[in-house]
Design an enzyme around this catalytic site. Structure first.
Site, short mmCIF file in Angstrom:
data_model
loop_
_atom_site.label_atom_id
_atom_site.label_comp_id
_atom_site.label_asym_id
_atom_site.label_seq_id
_atom_site.Cartn_x
_atom_site.Cartn_y
_atom_site.Cartn_z
N ARG A 36 0.75 -1.25 0.20
CA ARG A 36 -0.08 0.01 -0.15
C ARG A 36 0.82 1.11 0.04
O ARG A 36 0.45 2.38 -0.22
CB ARG A 36 -0.96 0.04 1.09
N ARG A 45 -5.61 -2.20 -5.93
CA ARG A 45 -6.38 -2.69 -4.92
C ARG A 45 -7.86 -1.82 -4.97
O ARG A 45 -8.74 -2.29 -4.12
CB ARG A 45 -5.74 -2.38 -3.53
N ASP A 81 -0.23 -14.45 -0.04
CA ASP A 81 0.02 -14.25 1.39
C ASP A 81 0.10 -15.46 1.93
O ASP A 81 -0.06 -16.68 1.30
CB ASP A 81 -1.56 -13.88 1.77
N TYR A 160 -3.00 -18.73 12.96
CA TYR A 160 -4.28 -18.17 12.38
C TYR A 160 -5.28 -19.26 12.42
O TYR A 160 -6.46 -18.79 12.60
CB TYR A 160 -3.72 -17.51 10.84
O1 CP3 Z 1 6.39 -9.18 0.75
C1 CP3 Z 1 5.50 -8.78 -0.37
O2 CP3 Z 1 5.54 -8.13 -1.10
C2 CP3 Z 1 4.74 -10.31 -1.10
C3 CP3 Z 1 3.29 -10.34 -0.34
C4 CP3 Z 1 2.91 -10.65 1.04
C5 CP3 Z 1 1.76 -10.12 1.40
N1 CP3 Z 1 1.46 -10.97 2.78
C6 CP3 Z 1 0.87 -9.56 0.95
C7 CP3 Z 1 -0.22 -8.75 1.70
C8 CP3 Z 1 3.62 -11.44 1.98
C9 CP3 Z 1 5.06 -12.24 1.68
C10 CP3 Z 1 2.62 -11.63 2.88
C11 CP3 Z 1 3.03 -12.35 4.09
C12 CP3 Z 1 2.32 -12.39 5.33
N2 CP3 Z 1 0.94 -12.31 5.47
C13 CP3 Z 1 2.63 -12.58 6.67
C14 CP3 Z 1 4.00 -12.81 6.88
C15 CP3 Z 1 4.92 -11.69 6.89
C16 CP3 Z 1 4.84 -10.74 8.11
O3 CP3 Z 1 4.73 -9.73 8.10
O4 CP3 Z 1 5.58 -11.27 9.06
C17 CP3 Z 1 1.63 -12.49 7.60
C18 CP3 Z 1 1.44 -12.63 9.09
C19 CP3 Z 1 0.43 -12.16 6.81
C20 CP3 Z 1 -0.96 -12.19 7.11
C21 CP3 Z 1 -1.55 -10.93 6.85
N3 CP3 Z 1 -1.79 -10.60 5.42
C22 CP3 Z 1 -1.87 -10.11 7.71
C23 CP3 Z 1 -1.82 -9.79 9.05
C24 CP3 Z 1 -2.54 -8.96 6.93
C25 CP3 Z 1 -3.06 -7.61 7.13
C26 CP3 Z 1 -2.14 -6.70 7.64
C27 CP3 Z 1 -1.96 -5.50 6.72
O5 CP3 Z 1 -0.97 -5.17 6.39
O6 CP3 Z 1 -2.93 -5.09 6.23
C28 CP3 Z 1 -2.32 -9.32 5.48
C29 CP3 Z 1 -2.90 -8.64 4.51
C30 CP3 Z 1 -1.97 -8.62 3.15
N4 CP3 Z 1 -1.03 -9.30 2.77
C31 CP3 Z 1 -1.67 -7.24 2.40
C32 CP3 Z 1 -0.67 -7.42 1.56
C33 CP3 Z 1 -0.05 -6.50 0.51
C34 CP3 Z 1 -2.40 -5.88 2.57
C35 CP3 Z 1 -3.65 -5.92 1.78
C36 CP3 Z 1 -4.28 -4.84 1.50
O7 CP3 Z 1 -3.93 -4.39 0.47
O8 CP3 Z 1 -5.23 -4.24 2.16
#
Ligand code: CP3
Length: 363
Positions: A36, A45, A81, A160
């Site tokens: 974002r 998005r 994700d 989760y």
């Molecule tokens: O790194 C990258 O660019 C690749 C994409 C990626 C995403 N999630 C996209 C995403 C990766 C590698 C992840 C991993 C992920 N997802 C983890 C482990 C990484 C870490 O941070 O420790 C975890 C715990 C998740 C679970 C998850 N997905 C959460 C907790 C959230 C919400 C938090 C947030 O930032 O909104 C997501 C959503 C998510 N995954 C987004 C993205 C780009 C945001 C979604 C949006 O656009 O609203």
């Protein structure tokens, strides 16, 4: 793919650093680099849900490439994700604005665990990510940039599956673990099966390296509980992944207190958070491992002189030793100024061009 393209990929600074070979510069990529903080991402998005983006290979490949077009990054990570593998196992996943990921049928009993399926990736929604990897890696290979595939580690996924969402205390997860250690073992084994299959297929599809995210182990677990309830399953996962013959990055956060135990589970590269200095981590994980990290993601919000001083500190502690991949200590935040990302990437390259180690490495 022709031979020249394959060799420029193998000799890319990122893959060289993973193998602890001297590279032309210290490679840099950023966890959550597609996201974002980029207007290109926000524009897509606004039109598509998170699930739509993950399950439409053309969109996922496009988002994967966005940060590569915008910055001189040394690696891409597939846009996906960590949670979709739970869908194939039987859980309902949604990304809810303002809350984050939500599973409306989390598991709580041994019966729930017995009912979880372990289908191969291509029979689940993960097949879209495998297709996205094929599309993105084809484009990236022609540019000499490796693509990183990834998945969650069993503990982080289990948290989760049991909590149904993010958690502060991991109370349900740890209660199940302590109350029903055998059921816990069954769950972790199923997760290892699903994740190992998924990760190996990501390599078949074109991923040049893999990262395993154990994001929440450190926030939840004591060393003793990590050793008892997590280590055996991580060991099994990393052991199985060796057959892929690509570098494996073992990332966790909040695990400084027992980082040697984390590193001993496996992986060629250990991804470390920002809570201790890079050289402190490297001493504990051992010089035979490469290291990835470890700028505090919030430092990207600081004025440039302060940010630069913190980048210098990470680089000085790595001291030009082969096997350092510059990254953040955890994911980049949505409020990060884009122009600081550009300055960071260019600065790391400038400062490390053909840098040689100097003097003593401990400081
Ligand atoms: O790194 C990258 O660019 C690749 C994409 C990626 C995403 N999630 C996209 C995403 C990766 C590698 C992840 C991993 C992920 N997802 C983890 C482990 C990484 C870490 O941070 O420790 C975890 C715990 C998740 C679970 C998850 N997905 C959460 C907790 C959230 C919400 C938090 C947030 O930032 O909104 C997501 C959503 C998510 N995954 C987004 C993205 C780009 C945001 C979604 C949006 O656009 O609203």
């Amino acid at each position: 793919m022709n031979m020249n393209m394959a060799s420029s990929l193998e000799n890319s600074p990122f893959l060289q650093a993973c193998r602890r070979e001297r590279a032309a510069h210290t490679p840099v990529w950023l966890m959550r680099q597609a996201g974002r903080y980029m207007h290109e991402y926000r524009e897509l998005r606004a039109r598509y849900s998170m699930m739509d983006m993950i399950t439409t290979p053309e969109l996922a490949a496009e988002v994967t490439l966005q940060p590569i077009e915008a910055f001189d990054l040394d690696a891409a990570i597939i846009f996906a994700d960590i949670l979709p593998p739970l869908v194939g196992m039987g859980l309902n996943l949604d990304f809810v604005p303002g809350i984050g990921p939500l599973l409306d049928n989390p598991i709580s009993t041994i019966y729930d665990i017995e009912r979880l399926s372990t289908p191969p990736a291509e029979q689940t929604i993960l097949r879209y990510t495998l297709t996205a990897i094929r599309l993105a890696s084809e484009e990236l290979t022609s540019r000499g940039i490796p693509l990183i595939g990834f998945a969650g580690a069993p503990f982080t996924l289990a948290s989760y599956a049991i909590e149904g969402r993010g958690s502060k205390t991991y109370a349900k997860t740890k209660s199940l673990m302590m109350r029903e250690p055998e059921a816990w073992g069954r769950l972790m084994k199923k997760l290892v099966t699903v994740q190992a299959d998924y990760l190996l297929k990501q390599v078949e599809a074109g991923a040049s390296a893999l990262q395993v995210f154990d994001s929440w182990a450190g926030a939840a677990l004591s060393q003793a509980d990590y050793l008892r309830y997590v280590r055996p399953y991580n060991v099994e996962l990393f052991r199985t992944l060796q057959q892929a013959n690509v570098p494996i990055i073992n990332f966790s956060a909040g695990t400084a207190a027992y980082i040697d135990d984390v590193a001993a589970c496996g992986g060629d590269v250990i991804g470390v958070d920002w809570r201790m200095p890079l050289d402190w981590f490297w001493t504990r994980i051992g010089e035979e491992k490469a290291i990835q990290g470890n700028l505090d993601p919030i430092a990207l919000m600081a004025p440039w002189p302060e940010l630069r001083a913190r980048i210098d500190d990470v680089l000085n502690r790595a001291n030009g030793r082969p096997g350092h991949i510059f990254n953040l200590g955890h994911g980049i935040l949505p409020t990060t100024p884009r122009d600081h990302v550009k300055r960071l990437v260019d600065y790391v390259h400038e400062q490390t061009n053909h840098r040689q180690p100097t003097g003593d490495s401990e400081s």
